[in-house]
Design a protein around this motif. Structure first.
Motif, PDB file in Angstrom:
ATOM      1  N   THR A   7      22.486   1.417  78.243  1.00 49.00           N
ATOM      2  CA  THR A   7      22.143   2.090  76.991  1.00 49.00           C
ATOM      3  C   THR A   7      21.105   1.347  76.153  1.00 49.00           C
ATOM      4  N   ALA A   8      20.723   0.155  76.530  1.00 48.47           N
ATOM      5  CA  ALA A   8      19.794  -0.641  75.711  1.00 48.47           C
ATOM      6  C   ALA A   8      18.329  -0.276  75.911  1.00 48.47           C
ATOM      7  N   VAL A   9      18.010   0.653  76.818  1.00 51.34           N
ATOM      8  CA  VAL A   9      16.626   1.059  77.054  1.00 51.34           C
ATOM      9  C   VAL A   9      16.279   2.220  76.120  1.00 51.34           C
ATOM     10  N   SER A  10      15.103   2.145  75.518  1.00 51.75           N
ATOM     11  CA  SER A  10      14.712   3.137  74.518  1.00 51.75           C
ATOM     12  C   SER A  10      14.384   4.503  75.116  1.00 51.75           C
ATOM     13  N   LYS A  11      14.327   5.491  74.265  1.00 47.41           N
ATOM     14  CA  LYS A  11      13.944   6.847  74.634  1.00 47.41           C
ATOM     15  C   LYS A  11      12.559   6.834  75.282  1.00 47.41           C
ATOM     16  N   ASP A  12      12.365   7.706  76.266  1.00 44.32           N
ATOM     17  CA  ASP A  12      11.084   7.845  76.969  1.00 44.32           C
ATOM     18  C   ASP A  12      10.551   6.497  77.459  1.00 44.32           C
ATOM     19  N   PRO A  13      11.277   5.852  78.375  1.00 42.85           N
ATOM     20  CA  PRO A  13      10.887   4.509  78.811  1.00 42.85           C
ATOM     21  C   PRO A  13       9.541   4.457  79.532  1.00 42.85           C
ATOM     22  N   TYR A  14       8.856   3.359  79.318  1.00 44.81           N
ATOM     23  CA  TYR A  14       7.568   3.045  79.947  1.00 44.81           C
ATOM     24  C   TYR A  14       7.785   1.830  80.831  1.00 44.81           C
ATOM     25  N   VAL A  15       7.321   1.909  82.074  1.00 48.04           N
ATOM     26  CA  VAL A  15       7.485   0.812  83.019  1.00 48.04           C
ATOM     27  C   VAL A  15       6.118   0.468  83.605  1.00 48.04           C
ATOM     28  N   LYS A  16       5.824  -0.824  83.659  1.00 47.57           N
ATOM     29  CA  LYS A  16       4.576  -1.289  84.265  1.00 47.57           C
ATOM     30  C   LYS A  16       4.915  -2.454  85.193  1.00 47.57           C
ATOM     31  N   PHE A  17       4.389  -2.404  86.424  1.00 49.70           N
ATOM     32  CA  PHE A  17       4.599  -3.484  87.370  1.00 49.70           C
ATOM     33  C   PHE A  17       3.487  -3.439  88.414  1.00 49.70           C
ATOM     34  N   ALA A  18       3.446  -4.432  89.267  1.00 48.71           N
ATOM     35  CA  ALA A  18       2.446  -4.499  90.333  1.00 48.71           C
ATOM     36  C   ALA A  18       3.129  -4.948  91.614  1.00 48.71           C
ATOM     37  N   PHE A  19       2.560  -4.525  92.745  1.00 44.63           N
ATOM     38  CA  PHE A  19       3.074  -4.986  94.034  1.00 44.63           C
ATOM     39  C   PHE A  19       1.935  -5.054  95.038  1.00 44.63           C
ATOM     40  N   LYS A  20       2.126  -5.862  96.070  1.00 45.77           N
ATOM     41  CA  LYS A  20       1.109  -6.045  97.113  1.00 45.77           C
ATOM     42  C   LYS A  20       1.485  -5.247  98.354  1.00 45.77           C
ATOM     43  N   GLY A  21       0.476  -4.968  99.176  1.00 46.13           N
ATOM     44  CA  GLY A  21       0.732  -4.302 100.447  1.00 46.13           C
ATOM     45  C   GLY A  21       0.391  -2.823 100.461  1.00 46.13           C
ATOM     46  N   ALA A  22      -0.200  -2.324  99.406  1.00 41.42           N
ATOM     47  CA  ALA A  22      -0.561  -0.909  99.341  1.00 41.42           C
ATOM     48  C   ALA A  22      -2.034  -0.721  99.671  1.00 41.42           C
ATOM     49  N   ALA A  23      -2.381   0.513  99.987  1.00 38.37           N
ATOM     50  CA  ALA A  23      -3.776   0.878 100.246  1.00 38.37           C
ATOM     51  C   ALA A  23      -4.068   2.177  99.519  1.00 38.37           C
TER      52      ALA A  23
END
Length: 103
Positions: free
Chosen positions: A63-79
């Motif tokens: 329940t501690a995550v706000s309304k309309d959450p925004y997530v940003k991250f990065a990962f390797k191995g994609a094309a």
């Protein structure tokens, strides 16, 4: 409840940079409505990003995550042109998913 997932995934060198906005009320169950009654808890419990059948990001939320959450991250191995699937399930059993193409 109508929900929406927006994903932007851009390849930068060998790293995919992902930005996601999810429309969801993320109600804690502790807030009262105009009549003074508690609004029942309604929140995303698990958020998963999958690339080539491999989980690249997993979040277990409460329940501690706000309304309309925004997530940003990065990962390797994609094309460029690869698919990235995002999916979630909430505490009421609702789900949503979207498959985006890495640009």
């Amino acid at each position: 409840m109508a929900s929406s997932i927006r994903v932007r995934a851009i390849l930068n060198g060998d790293t995919a940079e992902v930005q996601t906005l999810i429309q969801h009320p993320m109600d804690t169950g502790l807030v009262k409505d105009a009549k003074g009654e508690l609004i029942p808890a309604h929140y995303i419990q698990q958020l998963t990003f999958t690339h080539k059948d491999k989980t690249v990001f997993l979040a277990d939320w409460g329940t501690a995550v706000s309304k309309d959450p925004y997530v940003k991250f990065a990962f390797k191995g994609a094309a460029k042109g690869d698919e990235l699937k995002v999916s979630w399930v909430d505490n009421k059993g609702a789900t949503d998913s979207l498959t985006a193409t890495i640009q």
